[in-house]
Design a protein around this motif. Structure first.
Motif, short mmCIF file in Angstrom:
data_model
loop_
_atom_site.label_atom_id
_atom_site.label_comp_id
_atom_site.label_asym_id
_atom_site.label_seq_id
_atom_site.Cartn_x
_atom_site.Cartn_y
_atom_site.Cartn_z
N GLY A 44 0.79 -1.21 0.00
CA GLY A 44 0.00 0.00 0.00
C GLY A 44 0.83 1.27 0.00
N ALA A 45 2.11 1.19 -0.27
CA ALA A 45 2.95 2.39 -0.30
C ALA A 45 3.04 2.91 -1.71
N CYS A 46 3.17 4.22 -1.85
CA CYS A 46 3.35 4.76 -3.19
C CYS A 46 4.81 4.59 -3.60
N ALA A 47 5.08 4.80 -4.88
CA ALA A 47 6.43 4.53 -5.40
C ALA A 47 7.48 5.45 -4.81
N ASN A 48 7.04 6.60 -4.24
CA ASN A 48 8.00 7.54 -3.66
C ASN A 48 8.06 7.44 -2.14
N ASP A 49 7.53 6.36 -1.59
CA ASP A 49 7.48 6.19 -0.14
C ASP A 49 8.18 4.88 0.23
N PRO A 50 9.52 4.89 0.27
CA PRO A 50 10.25 3.63 0.52
C PRO A 50 9.99 3.08 1.92
N GLN A 51 9.94 1.77 2.01
CA GLN A 51 9.81 1.08 3.30
C GLN A 51 11.17 0.49 3.65
N TYR A 52 11.69 0.83 4.82
CA TYR A 52 13.01 0.36 5.23
C TYR A 52 12.86 -0.92 6.05
N ILE A 53 13.47 -1.99 5.57
CA ILE A 53 13.27 -3.32 6.14
C ILE A 53 14.56 -3.80 6.79
N ASP A 54 14.52 -4.08 8.09
CA ASP A 54 15.68 -4.63 8.79
C ASP A 54 15.82 -6.12 8.50
N CYS A 55 17.03 -6.58 8.51
CA CYS A 55 17.29 -8.01 8.29
C CYS A 55 16.53 -8.84 9.32
N GLY A 56 15.82 -9.86 8.86
CA GLY A 56 15.11 -10.76 9.75
C GLY A 56 13.72 -10.32 10.12
N SER A 57 13.32 -9.10 9.74
CA SER A 57 12.00 -8.62 10.12
C SER A 57 10.90 -9.23 9.27
N SER A 58 11.26 -9.76 8.11
CA SER A 58 10.26 -10.33 7.22
C SER A 58 10.29 -11.84 7.17
N ASP A 59 11.37 -12.45 7.59
CA ASP A 59 11.49 -13.90 7.49
C ASP A 59 12.59 -14.38 8.44
N THR A 60 12.28 -15.35 9.27
CA THR A 60 13.27 -15.84 10.24
C THR A 60 14.41 -16.60 9.57
N MET A 61 14.27 -16.89 8.26
CA MET A 61 15.33 -17.58 7.54
C MET A 61 16.36 -16.62 6.96
N ASP A 62 16.15 -15.30 7.15
CA ASP A 62 17.14 -14.34 6.68
C ASP A 62 18.48 -14.59 7.37
N SER A 63 19.56 -14.48 6.61
CA SER A 63 20.92 -14.59 7.15
C SER A 63 21.74 -13.50 6.50
N CYS A 64 21.87 -12.36 7.21
CA CYS A 64 22.41 -11.15 6.59
C CYS A 64 23.70 -10.67 7.23
N HIS A 65 24.26 -11.43 8.13
CA HIS A 65 25.60 -11.16 8.66
C HIS A 65 26.44 -12.40 8.39
N LEU A 66 27.46 -12.23 7.55
CA LEU A 66 28.28 -13.36 7.13
C LEU A 66 29.72 -13.11 7.51
N ASP A 67 30.39 -14.17 7.97
CA ASP A 67 31.79 -14.11 8.39
C ASP A 67 32.55 -15.16 7.60
N THR A 68 33.63 -14.76 6.92
CA THR A 68 34.35 -15.71 6.09
C THR A 68 35.08 -16.77 6.90
N VAL A 101 30.96 -17.66 1.62
CA VAL A 101 29.82 -17.71 2.54
C VAL A 101 28.61 -17.16 1.79
N GLN A 102 27.43 -17.66 2.15
CA GLN A 102 26.22 -17.27 1.42
C GLN A 102 25.10 -16.98 2.40
N GLY A 103 24.32 -15.95 2.12
CA GLY A 103 23.18 -15.60 2.95
C GLY A 103 22.04 -15.06 2.10
N SER A 104 20.89 -14.87 2.72
CA SER A 104 19.69 -14.46 1.99
C SER A 104 18.89 -13.45 2.79
N ILE A 105 18.12 -12.63 2.07
CA ILE A 105 17.11 -11.77 2.69
C ILE A 105 15.84 -11.86 1.85
#
Length: 248
Positions: A13-37, A53-57
């Motif tokens: 429901g957001a317009c194209a000029n109204d970005p939504q800022y999404i923190d890692c893990g807020s949308s899916d518990t399978m997110d892995s956004c901090h990677l260490d070699t 190393v591989q991760g997803s959001i």
């Protein structure tokens, strides 16, 4: 805090000029956004194996509502025969991805950051694809995989722009739904395409030849209104140094 602007448009429901800022893990518990070699594993196959190393959001898309179903069915009625309108369409939202790399070593190092992704039907993981032959180039990432030098104990902020993620979404749809050669899709600029023509499946060369059979057009061309958007973004982080990457 490192954040990523995900423009959700119709779906949230957001317009194209109204970005939504999404923190890692807020949308899916399978997110892995901090990677260490330090946790790197071998990926790829044969001569194309590498340590990474591989991760997803995940893009926080909504389940389809009655109103969205009605809109999708209205659009479906305009499609050529055999073309399905996806739940999550290209023009509904844009995605960009920010990242920060930190070099934990006291010596300079080099990094490569490959971007891959999934739509609602298909996930692209080039490390799982066996090259056609010993001299064949490795299967490509959808974006990135460019060498970047980083100074000792240095930090690097980077961005995969909206137009790059748009290109990745179209390339993935062409590769998966269209049977378009993965090198042709990723090495060609397709972000402004208004349609693509699905082809017959690629086949191995016949015995005694090194040339595969020609692909032929199959079914109706897919209009841009039916292109699939991304629902997940994957990062593959390659370096021989001890580094971390955070991405949102």
């Amino acid at each position: 805090m490192l954040r990523n602007a995900i423009l959700l448009g119709v779906l949230l429901g957001a317009c194209a000029n109204d970005p939504q800022y999404i923190d890692c893990g807020s949308s899916d518990t399978m997110d892995s956004c901090h990677l260490d070699t330090a946790n790197a594993v071998m990926m790829g196959t044969g001569d194309n194996a590498f340590s990474a190393v591989q991760g997803s959001i995940h893009v926080p898309v909504r389940p389809e509502t009655a109103d969205l179903t009605k809109a999708r069915m209205t659009l479906q009625a305009t499609m050529p025969a055999g073309v399905d309108v996806p739940l999550y369409q290209l023009d509904q939202y844009d995605v960009s991805l920010e990242y920060t790399v930190k070099n934990l070593d006291s010596t300079p190092g080099q990094i490569k950051i490959g971007l891959n992704a999934a739509n609602e039907v298909f996930a692209w993981d080039p490390s799982m694809i066996m090259p056609a032959g010993n001299e064949s180039p490795p299967p490509p990432d959808l974006a990135g995989d460019v060498p970047i030098d980083l100074q000792a104990n240095g930090e690097y902020d980077g961005l995969f722009r909206e137009d790059q993620l748009l290109e990745a979404a179209i390339d993935l749809d062409q590769i998966s739904r269209g049977n378009i050669n993965m090198y042709a899709a990723t090495l060609t600029v397709n972000k402004n395409d208004t349609s693509f023509q699905p082809l017959s499946a690629e086949q191995a060369p016949p015995m005694g030849s090194d040339q595969p059979p020609m692909q032929t057009a199959m079914g109706s061309a897919v209009p841009r209104a039916a292109f699939r958007n991304l629902v997940r973004v994957d990062i593959v982080f390659k370096t021989e140094s001890h580094m971390t990457i955070d991405f949102n």
